[in-house]
Design an enzyme around this catalytic site. Structure first.
Site, PDB file in Angstrom:
ATOM      1  N   SER A 184      12.220  -9.270 -10.219  1.00 13.14           N
ATOM      2  CA  SER A 184      11.029  -9.900  -9.643  1.00 13.14           C
ATOM      3  C   SER A 184      10.601 -11.120 -10.461  1.00 13.14           C
ATOM      4  O   SER A 184      10.746 -11.143 -11.682  1.00 13.14           O
ATOM      5  CB  SER A 184       9.886  -8.888  -9.607  1.00 13.14           C
ATOM      6  OG  SER A 184       8.684  -9.559  -9.384  1.00 13.14           O
ATOM      7  N   LYS A 208       4.615  -1.262   0.400  1.00 14.28           N
ATOM      8  CA  LYS A 208       3.521  -2.008   1.049  1.00 14.28           C
ATOM      9  C   LYS A 208       2.857  -1.219   2.179  1.00 14.28           C
ATOM     10  O   LYS A 208       1.664  -1.376   2.420  1.00 14.28           O
ATOM     11  CB  LYS A 208       4.033  -3.342   1.592  1.00 14.28           C
ATOM     12  CG  LYS A 208       4.284  -4.357   0.498  1.00 14.28           C
ATOM     13  CD  LYS A 208       4.682  -5.695   1.081  1.00 14.28           C
ATOM     14  CE  LYS A 208       5.060  -6.640  -0.028  1.00 14.28           C
ATOM     15  NZ  LYS A 208       5.422  -7.972   0.443  1.00 14.28           N
ATOM     16  N   ASP A 244      -9.652  -6.676   6.882  1.00 14.91           N
ATOM     17  CA  ASP A 244      -9.293  -6.775   8.303  1.00 14.91           C
ATOM     18  C   ASP A 244      -7.814  -7.089   8.517  1.00 14.91           C
ATOM     19  O   ASP A 244      -7.175  -6.542   9.406  1.00 14.91           O
ATOM     20  CB  ASP A 244     -10.135  -7.877   8.972  1.00 14.91           C
ATOM     21  CG  ASP A 244     -11.547  -7.397   9.190  1.00 14.91           C
ATOM     22  OD1 ASP A 244     -11.782  -6.174   9.040  1.00 14.91           O
ATOM     23  OD2 ASP A 244     -12.413  -8.232   9.478  1.00 14.91           O
ATOM     24  N   ASP A 249       0.173 -12.036   1.642  1.00 10.90           N
ATOM     25  CA  ASP A 249       1.406 -12.649   2.169  1.00 10.90           C
ATOM     26  C   ASP A 249       1.098 -13.582   3.338  1.00 10.90           C
ATOM     27  O   ASP A 249       1.759 -14.607   3.504  1.00 10.90           O
ATOM     28  CB  ASP A 249       2.394 -11.568   2.635  1.00 10.90           C
ATOM     29  CG  ASP A 249       3.107 -10.894   1.468  1.00 10.90           C
ATOM     30  OD1 ASP A 249       3.172 -11.496   0.372  1.00 10.90           O
ATOM     31  OD2 ASP A 249       3.605  -9.761   1.649  1.00 10.90           O
ATOM     32  N   GLY A 260       6.876  -4.956   6.053  1.00 11.33           N
ATOM     33  CA  GLY A 260       5.541  -5.489   5.778  1.00 11.33           C
ATOM     34  C   GLY A 260       5.514  -7.006   5.809  1.00 11.33           C
ATOM     35  O   GLY A 260       4.595  -7.610   6.393  1.00 11.33           O
TER      36      GLY A 260
END
Ligand code: NAP
Length: 250
Positions: A12, A59, A71, A99, A130
């Site tokens: 990562s 996720k 939301d 994202d 996701g």
């Protein structure tokens, strides 16, 4: 302390981006959990942890552990950023999805005021994880129709790779690879589409950023497409997470 929660995190770039911004001012840890069921114990045993990002494969799996969902996360059922509020022995977890913001900020040239006027009103998203749902939401709120392509027909809106005709590719000038195919170390993998149907009027976006040029990008570029990887999106979604954690103001 802040961090990234996932399963295999060795490759990562999140820690690198965090350290580039904050140096040693805040601690950042790569937190590999073998199962999301270990999350509560980890949080309880690390009272200094104030927030974390979430990546593959958690996720969606993390949602039942979140106390307050914003939301956007409710709409796309994927959390990639968590803020922890602690009160004596209790921890309240708030879940967000940065994202969507990251994708729109990174590729805002894709979102013209009138997408139909410039002929880029249809997009294909490869994958249904996701990230794919975040990208679909980003396209939809910007007036671009996005169709997901999957190995499995789970609903009528999803098309199978086997149904992806050349005509469909011609009519969708933006193609987003939201699968992990081609991500390091499996750099020779790529989604199974007919790259010959891609033209110089296509834009191929890979959400993967390692390697810099994925096989999906390479094969799309060979047929004339403009290509871009996910590094700018990674940076933009991280900036939004830092704001949520209160580390930066703007
Ligand atoms: P994910 O939840 O694991 O989902 C990936 C999707 O890829 C799956 O739903 C699956 O769709 C498809 N897939 C998985 N294995 C496949 C295979 N062997 N063949 C064909 N399709 C396969 O992952 P994610 O969180 O959505 O992330 C997807 C990619 O985006 C990853 O590479 C991740 O690193 C990247 N990403 C980048 C950023 C960024 O900031 N740049 C942000 C988020 C994610 P079907 O089962 O429907 O076929």
């Amino acid at each position: 302390m802040y961090g990234l929660i996932g399963k295999k995190l060795k490759h990562s770039f999140s820690e690198k981006i965090f350290k580039e911004k904050f140096g040693d001012k805040f601690q950042f840890e790569l937190i590999e959990l073998e199962s999301i069921d270990k999350l509560h114990d980890f949080i309880a045993n690390h009272p200094q942890l104030k927030g974390f990002s979430v990546t593959i494969p958690y996720k969606k799996e993390i949602i039942p552990f979140i106390n307050i969902l914003d939301d956007v996360t409710k709409k796309i059922s994927a959390v990639n950023t968590v803020l922890i509020s602690r009160n004596k022995n209790e921890s309240i977890l708030s879940g967000y999805n940065t994202d969507v913001y990251g994708f729109i900020s990174a590729y805002k040239k894709l979102f013209p005021v009138n997408p139909k006027a410039v002929g880029c009103n249809n997009a294909l998203i490869l994958g249904t994880g996701g990230a794919a749902y975040a990208v679909k939401y980003a396209f939809n709120i910007n007036g671009i129709n996005a169709t997901m392509v999957s190995r499995f027909k789970t609903n009528d809106e999803i098309i199978l790779y086997s149904e992806l005709s050349d005509d469909i590719i011609t009519n969708n000038k933006i193609i987003v690879n939201a699968t992990p195919l081609g991500m390091f170390p499996n750099i020779n993998l790529y989604p199974n589409i007919n790259y010959k149907a891609i033209t110089n009027r296509h834009l191929a976006i890979d959400l993967t950023y390692n390697p810099e040029i994925t096989m999906f990008m390479h094969k799309s570029k060979e047929n004339g497409a403009n290509v871009v990887n996910g590094y700018e999106m990674l940076k933009q979604q991280a900036i939004k997470a830092w704001k949520i954690w209160g580390l930066i103001n703007k």
